[in-house]
Enzyme design. Structure first.
Site, mmCIF file in Angstrom:
data_model
loop_
_atom_site.group_PDB
_atom_site.id
_atom_site.type_symbol
_atom_site.label_atom_id
_atom_site.label_comp_id
_atom_site.label_asym_id
_atom_site.label_seq_id
_atom_site.Cartn_x
_atom_site.Cartn_y
_atom_site.Cartn_z
ATOM 1 N N CYS A 124 108.375 32.222 85.155
ATOM 2 C CA CYS A 124 109.087 32.055 86.431
ATOM 3 C C CYS A 124 107.916 32.463 87.534
ATOM 4 C CB CYS A 124 110.146 33.164 86.484
ATOM 5 S SG CYS A 124 109.352 34.772 86.340
ATOM 6 N N CYS A 167 105.911 35.292 87.639
ATOM 7 C CA CYS A 167 104.783 35.266 86.754
ATOM 8 C C CYS A 167 103.669 34.737 87.672
ATOM 9 C CB CYS A 167 104.947 34.199 85.555
ATOM 10 S SG CYS A 167 106.210 34.930 84.403
ATOM 11 N N ASP A 196 114.214 23.776 55.164
ATOM 12 C CA ASP A 196 113.221 24.861 54.694
ATOM 13 C C ASP A 196 114.300 26.102 54.633
ATOM 14 O OD1 ASP A 196 111.177 26.334 53.825
ATOM 15 O OD2 ASP A 196 110.817 26.879 55.888
#
Lengths: 829, 64
Positions: A114, A117, A525
């Site tokens: 963001c 950051c 899986d």
């Protein structure tokens, strides 16, 4: 006893509820803000209150929502090994370049998501001496750093960033090539549009009456001017189309098959004939000119190509970034006992390698010193960590969980089991038949149809009016130039995959989108895909207070079962004393003033009294389902029983139900114990389930399904799935998956869980519907255009109006497509 | 109408300037990331600016 007593509304929040401030799960003991929103910790709550008080709360939320989330699903802890790699002279030589003010280096920064950051990371020059500049490229999570190697080490930069939760990784050197290719295409596109704009300028004059008398000096000048501008447009702008068309003609010639001609061939043909005929008309002073149509066509096609390249790059770089998480160095214990960091490639058999807790084993080998627990889930699908001691064989790719061990290497590099798997995956990549989309498949037919029509037009007009023949044939080739057709597929898929990337779904190839819509069999899986992939508190009976006491005691243990309980219940603020761990049995101690015993049921019974029969049968049932049964006694009385196991993801049930409702066959293939797999399959209502399957057998199972004519979507997350992911028609790696799975997969989901898979299937369906609609639209346009040209109705003015109209319609519809819309919205509130 | 003989080449010259500027901007990396600069504007930095010794302007890469 409980010192923190949040109000009931917040306390009732599920542990998965995102923190109002940071978005991480709040866990079992959320902290409320003044307005009662749940936060994960006091720090978040204080910051949120401070923001709200200052009237900035709304702005913060908006800023946070502004940018796409590139946060990886599994937060990365800073690894000393990755940091050590940054300081190696070989890395500094290969990856940094000399600039004014020091050296420049590109690094991946994992965890940026963001605007805040960006601000924090770009504070680096203020905070660290020797860093001259820091620029963060947010969508690509790439940091360009200018620094002085004499004054600051890159590992210090990494450490500074890791304080805030960002993990720094060396970026691969080939990232620059992709940038260079994209830049050169962008320049080509800009030049093409500038030329097209100026040619149109003159064309307007010609259309509005200047060409009434073609021999007038101004009209002649206008034509020569257009010709002068068209030469670079064709020679420079359209060069990539001619190059690819020529390559496809050569391939078709070598294979003696028109199926090898792709769509660039008719495009190049249309451009060549349009430009050639116009040039001839200009030189001779007779006939029509098509310069404007040709120039706009080139510019529009280059735009579509550029958009496609850009969206592809986004997905490519996301996988690149995840690949960079694998350390390519290991710690070797030298003869004199010192531990040195060396390249994984430099390791040899019989080398002694040290692996601290939390790191991935770089070699196959035998434990020479120490004992620990290994997480083999990535390699075998076995969810329960296994204890290893001196003399046990261990494999590369497994994670050391508990304490440092030293390993004597028996196989290194490609000779390791994981190395062999990866080698096959890469081979498979090269040997795989190229997927050709429908628009490219019809390229050959298109060329034949256009040539046949041209011959028909030529003979028709030779018979009607030979003088007009060349003009009408040229008109036909220009108007049928499949501009819209060529743009439709790449553009629609580029828009779709760009939107998908924002929603955390990365598609590596266009073919995968198409095949995803054709899937009729889904192979899942178990460990890490249908389940969380780590030990969690799954079931419990008895007193909740006893669980909290047990968690407080377990906070002092390192066993995965203990850690699962701590994660699930949080830790009470109570004094813990007299801790005694009994190997293989459990742990006892005093929490507050209660004597607590946690461990194996039989042992706890021996320490306290017999369990009630109802609890005993519950424990047996949980053990049958593959969980680890645990009992808790408080003050000599059994107080609770719990089952710790690999919990089903909450959304797995909905996914399976939906797939089955759509008539798709659903299979489970897992390397875990057959009984555990069967229990999971029973819970989800899946009939075809197999456990104890080796990675190689998974691949064979997928191949066997394909032999029966099934189009298989394989969903997995581990190294053990990689071969099957590659073998399947579409391989999807789910959030938090291992590197090998990401390499092998056609699409990968960065959000946690399998819910995005539903979005991916929906989005792919809508994208393919859009592609088909656009293809029919452009084919229809070409058919009408061709009919008009045969009839001699297409003049340069008609072409100049019709071609941009069709292209704009394609662009508009591609942008308006509904694919991945919903996922996009849910991502940015 | 003869003024066109001057005006059209003039328009072309202007377009050339535009293309040259565009080419410079592309090679300077200004189109590589079109999202972060938009966010950067929103962050007002109240502390001292960092030492601007060639750090802030991305020098053109050798691969450009």
């Amino acid at each position: 006893m409980t010192t923190l007593a949040p109000p009931p509304d917040v306390r009732a929040a599920a542990p998965e509820t995102p923190c109002a401030h940071c978005g991480l799960p709040v866990g079992r003991r959320p902290v409320p803000t003044a307005s009662g929103e749940p936060c994960c910790c006091t720090g978040c709550a204080v910051v949120r209150d401070a923001l709200a008080e200052a009237g900035l709360g709304a702005t913060f939320d908006r800023l946070r929502g502004l940018s796409p989330s590139t946060r990886s699903a599994r937060p990365q802890s800073p690894e000393a090994l990755a940091l050590a790699e940054l300081d190696r002279p070989a890395f500094l030589d290969a990856s940094t370049r000399e600039v004014a003010g020091g050296r420049e280096v590109d690094l991946f920064v994992d965890g940026v998501h963001c605007a805040a950051c960006v601000w924090l990371v770009e504070r680096l020059p203020h905070e660290l001496d020797g860093v001259a500049g820091a620029r963060l490229d947010l969508p690509r999570a790439r940091l360009t750093l200018t620094f002085d190697p004499q004054r600051v080490a890159l590992s210090d930069v990494g450490k500074w960033l890791s304080r805030f939760g960002y993990a720094v990784r060396p970026s691969r050197p080939d990232a620059g090539q992709a940038t260079a290719a994209e830049r050169s295409l962008l320049v080509r596109m800009g030049v093409a549009w500038a030329l097209a704009g100026n040619i149109m300028l003159v064309a307007f004059a010609l259309y509005s009456g200047l060409d009434a008398d073609p021999s007038a000096p101004l009209a002649t000048a206008a034509r020569w001017f257009s010709l002068a501008l068209t030469v670079p447009a064709v020679g420079y702008g359209a060069a990539p189309f001619f190059r690819r068309a020529w390559a496809s003609v050569r391939a078709a010639w070598a294979a003696r098959s028109v199926r090898h001609l792709h769509l660039d061939t008719p495009i190049a043909l249309g451009i060549a004939v349009g430009a050639g005929q116009s040039a001839w008309a200009t030189v001779t002073g007779r006939g029509e000119v098509w310069f404007d149509s040709v120039a706009v066509l080139i510019a529009a096609l280059l735009t579509a190509r550029w958009l496609q390249l850009r969206s592809r790059r986004l997905a490519g770089e996301a996988s690149e970034r995840l690949l960079a998480l694998v350390p390519r160095v290991a710690r070797r214990v030298e003869a004199d006992g010192a531990v040195g960091v060396v390249e994984v490639d430099d390791l040899a058999i019989d080398d002694l390698v040290e692996v601290p807790a939390g790191e991935v084993l770089p070699v196959d080998g035998v434990v020479a010193l120490g004992e620990s627990r290994l997480d083999r889930a990535a390699l075998t699908g076995e969810a329960r960590p296994e204890a290893v001691a001196v003399g046990d064989a261990v494999e590369a790719g497994t994670t050391n969980l508990a304490s440092p061990i030293r390993i004597r290497a028996t196989a290194v590099g490609e000779a390791t089991r994981v190395g062999r798997l990866l080698a096959w995956v890469e081979q498979g990549d090269a040997a795989r038949a190229p997927v050709v989309l429908w628009a490219d498949r019809i390229g050959g037919l298109f060329v034949l149809a256009v040539l046949a029509l041209a011959a028909f037009t030529a003979s028709l007009w030779l018979w009607l009016d030979p003088a007009q023949m060349p003009a009408h044939v040229a008109a036909l080739l220009v108007i049928t130039c499949p501009c819209a057709l060529g743009m439709a597929t790449p553009l629609a898929l580029a828009v779709a995959s760009g939107r998908a990337a924002r929603a955390g779904i990365f598609v590596k190839s266009d073919g995968a989108v198409q095949r995803l819509t054709e899937v009729d069999t889904v192979v899942l899986d178990k460990t890490g895909t249908l389940t969380e992939g780590r030990m969690e508190l799954a079931e419990w009976l008895g007193s909740e207070a006893a669980l909290d006491l047990a968690a407080a005691l377990d906070a002092h243990a390192t066993h995965p079962v203990a850690q699962a309980l701590v994660r699930a219940r949080g830790v009470l603020e109570a004094p813990v004393a007299d801790i005694e761990a009994v190997a293989g049995q459990g742990i006892r101690g005093t929490v507050g003033d209660a004597a607590v015993v946690v461990g194996r049921a039989e042992w706890v019974e021996g320490e306290s009294a017999a369990l009630p029969p109802r609890w005993r049968s519950a424990l047996e049932a949980w053990a049958q389902a593959g969980q680890t049964p645990v009992a808790v006694a408080v003050d000599g009385v059994p107080a609770a029983v719990l089952g710790v196991g690999d919990r089903l993801r909450p959304e797995a049930g909905a996914l399976v139900a939906r797939l089955q409702a759509e008539g798709k066959a659903v299979h489970v293939l897992s390397g875990d114990h057959a009984s555990t797999v069967a229990a999971v399959a029973r819970q989800l209502g899946i009939r075809c389930a197999r456990g104890g399957v080796s990675p190689e057998a998974k691949r064979d199972a997928v191949a066997a399904l394909q032999d029966q004519g099934a189009v298989v979507l394989m969903v997995g997350d581990g190294v053990n799935d990689a071969a099957a992911l590659r073998q399947a028609d579409v391989g999807a790696a789910v959030g938090g998956g291992t590197t090998a799975a990401l390499v092998a997969a056609d699409l990968f989901l960065t959000r946690r869980g399998v819910a995005p898979l539903t979005d991916a299937i929906d989005g792919a369906g809508q994208a393919m519907r859009t592609v088909r609609r656009l293809l029919w639209l452009s084919l229809g346009y070409n058919a009408v255009g061709a009919a008009a040209a045969v009839a001699g109705l297409v003049t340069p003015l008609v072409a100049a109006a019709a071609m941009p109209l069709s292209s704009l319609a394609v662009v508009g519809l591609a942008l308006a497509q509904p694919s991945f819309r919903r996922a996009d919205r849910s991502q940015t509130p | 109408m003869n003024v066109l003989y001057i005006l059209v080449p003039l328009a072309l010259a202007l377009a050339l300037c535009g293309v040259a500027a565009f080419r410079w901007a592309v090679r300077d990396g200004q189109f590589d990331d079109v999202e972060t600069p938009a966010l950067r504007v929103l962050l007002d930095d109240d502390s001292d600016p960092p030492p601007r010794s060639g750090g802030d302007s991305l020098s053109p890469n050798s691969d450009a």
